[in-house]
Write a protein that holds these residues in place. Structure first.
Motif, PDB file in Angstrom:
ATOM      1  N   VAL A  83       0.852  -1.187   0.000  1.00  0.00           N
ATOM      2  CA  VAL A  83       0.000   0.000   0.000  1.00  0.00           C
ATOM      3  C   VAL A  83       0.884   1.231   0.000  1.00  0.00           C
ATOM      4  O   VAL A  83       1.887   1.278   0.732  1.00  0.00           O
ATOM      5  CB  VAL A  83      -0.926   0.025   1.241  1.00  0.00           C
ATOM      6  N   SER A  84       0.530   2.220  -0.810  1.00  0.00           N
ATOM      7  CA  SER A  84       1.253   3.490  -0.831  1.00  0.00           C
ATOM      8  C   SER A  84       0.256   4.638  -0.842  1.00  0.00           C
ATOM      9  O   SER A  84      -0.717   4.620  -1.620  1.00  0.00           O
ATOM     10  CB  SER A  84       2.158   3.592  -2.062  1.00  0.00           C
ATOM     11  N   LEU A  85       0.496   5.614   0.012  1.00  0.00           N
ATOM     12  CA  LEU A  85      -0.290   6.842   0.056  1.00  0.00           C
ATOM     13  C   LEU A  85       0.656   8.005  -0.188  1.00  0.00           C
ATOM     14  O   LEU A  85       1.746   8.058   0.386  1.00  0.00           O
ATOM     15  CB  LEU A  85      -0.982   7.011   1.408  1.00  0.00           C
ATOM     16  N   GLU A  86       0.229   8.949  -1.019  1.00  0.00           N
ATOM     17  CA  GLU A  86       1.106  10.070  -1.356  1.00  0.00           C
ATOM     18  C   GLU A  86       0.297  11.348  -1.468  1.00  0.00           C
ATOM     19  O   GLU A  86      -0.790  11.368  -2.060  1.00  0.00           O
ATOM     20  CB  GLU A  86       1.833   9.792  -2.668  1.00  0.00           C
ATOM     21  N   PHE A  87       0.829  12.417  -0.875  1.00  0.00           N
ATOM     22  CA  PHE A  87       0.234  13.746  -0.991  1.00  0.00           C
ATOM     23  C   PHE A  87       1.209  14.624  -1.757  1.00  0.00           C
ATOM     24  O   PHE A  87       2.393  14.696  -1.418  1.00  0.00           O
ATOM     25  CB  PHE A  87      -0.030  14.339   0.399  1.00  0.00           C
ATOM     26  N   LEU A  92       3.614   7.756   2.608  1.00  0.00           N
ATOM     27  CA  LEU A  92       3.625   6.678   3.588  1.00  0.00           C
ATOM     28  C   LEU A  92       3.407   5.384   2.818  1.00  0.00           C
ATOM     29  O   LEU A  92       2.384   5.215   2.160  1.00  0.00           O
ATOM     30  CB  LEU A  92       2.535   6.863   4.634  1.00  0.00           C
ATOM     31  N   ASP A  93       4.381   4.482   2.877  1.00  0.00           N
ATOM     32  CA  ASP A  93       4.308   3.201   2.177  1.00  0.00           C
ATOM     33  C   ASP A  93       4.255   2.058   3.194  1.00  0.00           C
ATOM     34  O   ASP A  93       4.815   2.166   4.294  1.00  0.00           O
ATOM     35  CB  ASP A  93       5.531   2.985   1.286  1.00  0.00           C
ATOM     36  N   GLY A  94       3.613   0.982   2.795  1.00  0.00           N
ATOM     37  CA  GLY A  94       3.578  -0.206   3.633  1.00  0.00           C
ATOM     38  C   GLY A  94       3.627  -1.464   2.788  1.00  0.00           C
ATOM     39  O   GLY A  94       3.103  -1.494   1.670  1.00  0.00           O
TER      40      GLY A  94
END
Length: 463
Positions: free
Chosen positions: A384-388, A402-404
């Motif tokens: 999972v990766s979240l990016e702003f 934030l990566d997981g």
């Protein structure tokens, strides 16, 4: 129609939004078949009260259909090649989007320097179309040099004929070299076969991979039939025949995975996959989403020396935010399970995480099981990766991410509560050759002996 306008009561009046309202109204009418629609605008300014009264005047004209189609400018390329790329036909209802889809189809052939699709002036309900092209040389030679933190120095040389034996068939040869892999590849594309919305591909590949934990020499034949009923949807059926030779496997890896390190292996598989893509820019999206999934059974009576089933799924989404910002999310799932008497999945077919396009903050393949400082990979992966992102200029933006990732030795396993996490900051530059990214990542669950931070550089968006 009012909902299409970019102006609302109480908004600040700007000339750009005023003109954009006219463009939106006309485009909507043309998409609904009113090819002759006329839209004009007026604005009355009340200086005393700081107000503007805006009015749009619409003359829709008759509902229209496509008329005759004329093609000009072809020399070496057959006019039939252009006709089969048309997204419309005579007597069909007029749609402006059909012209844009046709333009994209023709541009994708790489056979034309310029493409012009004109509507012949007229007043009746039949809109005659004239397609005017200027041909480009059908053969293309490319040479390239590059660098990134994983592959380090890399080089590319390729030759391609975009009209091999006529009919827009393609034949290409590509050689790539880096510190991780050496590849020689030949490919052939037969468009519009066996149906108008499908194509056939054949790929022959010879490759050497130099990974931490093994060296792999590979020879592959891949046959693939693709069906694209809509521009945003593709499904495919493939056959892979492959010979793999594995060497330089550390003792610790061989002891940890004794059934996953065959010195020689013959693989044959049938794969099935689907892809959805609804994005505004295929190179560097700013809005939309993509979904893709595949299932590939290997062995089980297909003549292999190993057998397993491999499934993957991936989703990506991009959401515009206020103040020139963007949120992006990526979820990737995968699992592989041995079948047909095999007891494990080969080392080079397992899942790995960590690196510039995976779990930033970790070195390449350093997330998941490790034996004596060598990555073992796993049978299942959750990523999972979240990016702003915030755009400082049209071409420069900053990011926080934030990566997981969770890599496990077991098949059919996923666990969001056991993700290894990494976070950090980065920068993006939209260059003429594609997005360039630089990330500094910090591992929140650092493997023993690894660095406290990682610098990742890449050409091409990680999302």
């Amino acid at each position: 129609l009012h909902a299409l306008l970019p102006l609302e009561v109480g908004d600040d009046f700007t000339e750009a939004r005023y003109r954009d309202g006219e463009r939106r109204l006309r485009s909507d009418l043309r998409e609904r078949g009113f090819a002759r629609a006329q839209v004009s605008r007026t604005a009355e300014v009340d200086v005393d009260h700081d107000r503007v009264r805006v009015a749009y005047h619409i003359t829709p004209g008759p509902p229209c259909r496509f008329g005759t189609i004329e093609i000009r400018g072809t020399q070496q390329v057959s006019a039939e090649v252009i006709r089969r790329e048309l997204a419309f036909a005579p007597a069909e209802p007029f749609r402006e989007s059909a012209l844009e889809i046709t333009r994209a189809h023709l541009a994708g052939l790489n056979l034309f320097r310029t493409i012009r699709i004109d509507e012949v002036p007229g007043a009746d309900d039949a809109v005659d179309i004239r397609v005017v092209v200027a041909e480009a040389p059908p053969r293309d030679v490319r040479l390239g040099l590059g660098y990134d933190t994983e592959e380090q120095a890399r080089a590319l040389a390729s030759w391609r004929n975009y009209n091999f034996l006529g009919g827009a068939r393609q034949l290409g040869v590509t050689a790539r070299a880096s510190f991780l892999r050496y590849t020689l590849l030949g490919d052939f594309l037969q468009p519009h076969a066996p149906t108008p919305n499908s194509r056939l591909r054949a790929i022959v590949l010879a490759q050497r991979e130099e990974e931490d934990g093994y060296r792999l020499d590979r020879a592959r034949l891949l046959l693939r039939a693709e069906w694209e009923p809509q521009p945003w949807f593709t499904t495919y059926l493939s056959y892979r025949l492959e010979y793999d030779r594995l060497s330089q496997v550390p003792v610790a890896v061989a002891q940890a995975l004794p059934e996953a390190v065959p010195a020689d292996a013959l693989l044959s598989s049938i794969g099935l996959g689907v892809e959805f893509s609804l994005v505004d820019d295929p190179v560097d999206p700013g809005r939309g989403f993509t979904l893709k999934g595949s299932v590939e059974p290997v062995g089980g009576g297909l003549g292999d020396s190993v057998g397993f089933v491999r499934l993957t799924a991936e989703g990506r989404a991009w959401l515009p935010l206020p103040l020139d910002s963007l949120a992006a999310v990526r979820v990737r799932l995968g699992t592989a399970s041995p079948v047909a008497g095999s007891r494990d999945v080969p080392l080079y077919e397992r899942f790995y995480a960590g690196g510039a396009n995976s779990l930033r903050g970790y070195d390449r393949r350093r997330a998941g099981p490790i034996a004596d400082d060598n990555p073992l990979g796993g049978r299942s992966l959750t990523e999972v990766s979240l990016e702003f992102r915030h755009h400082f200029t049209p071409t420069i933006s900053g990011v926080a991410f934030l990566d997981g990732a969770y890599v496990t030795a077991q098949s059919w396993r996923s666990a969001l509560d056991r993700l290894q996490l990494g976070t950090g900051l980065g920068a993006r530059y939209r260059s003429p050759v594609g997005p360039i990214q630089v990330d500094i990542g910090l591992p929140l669950d650092r493997p023993p002996g690894d660095a406290r931070w990682q610098l990742h550089f890449a050409l091409g968006a990680s999302f």
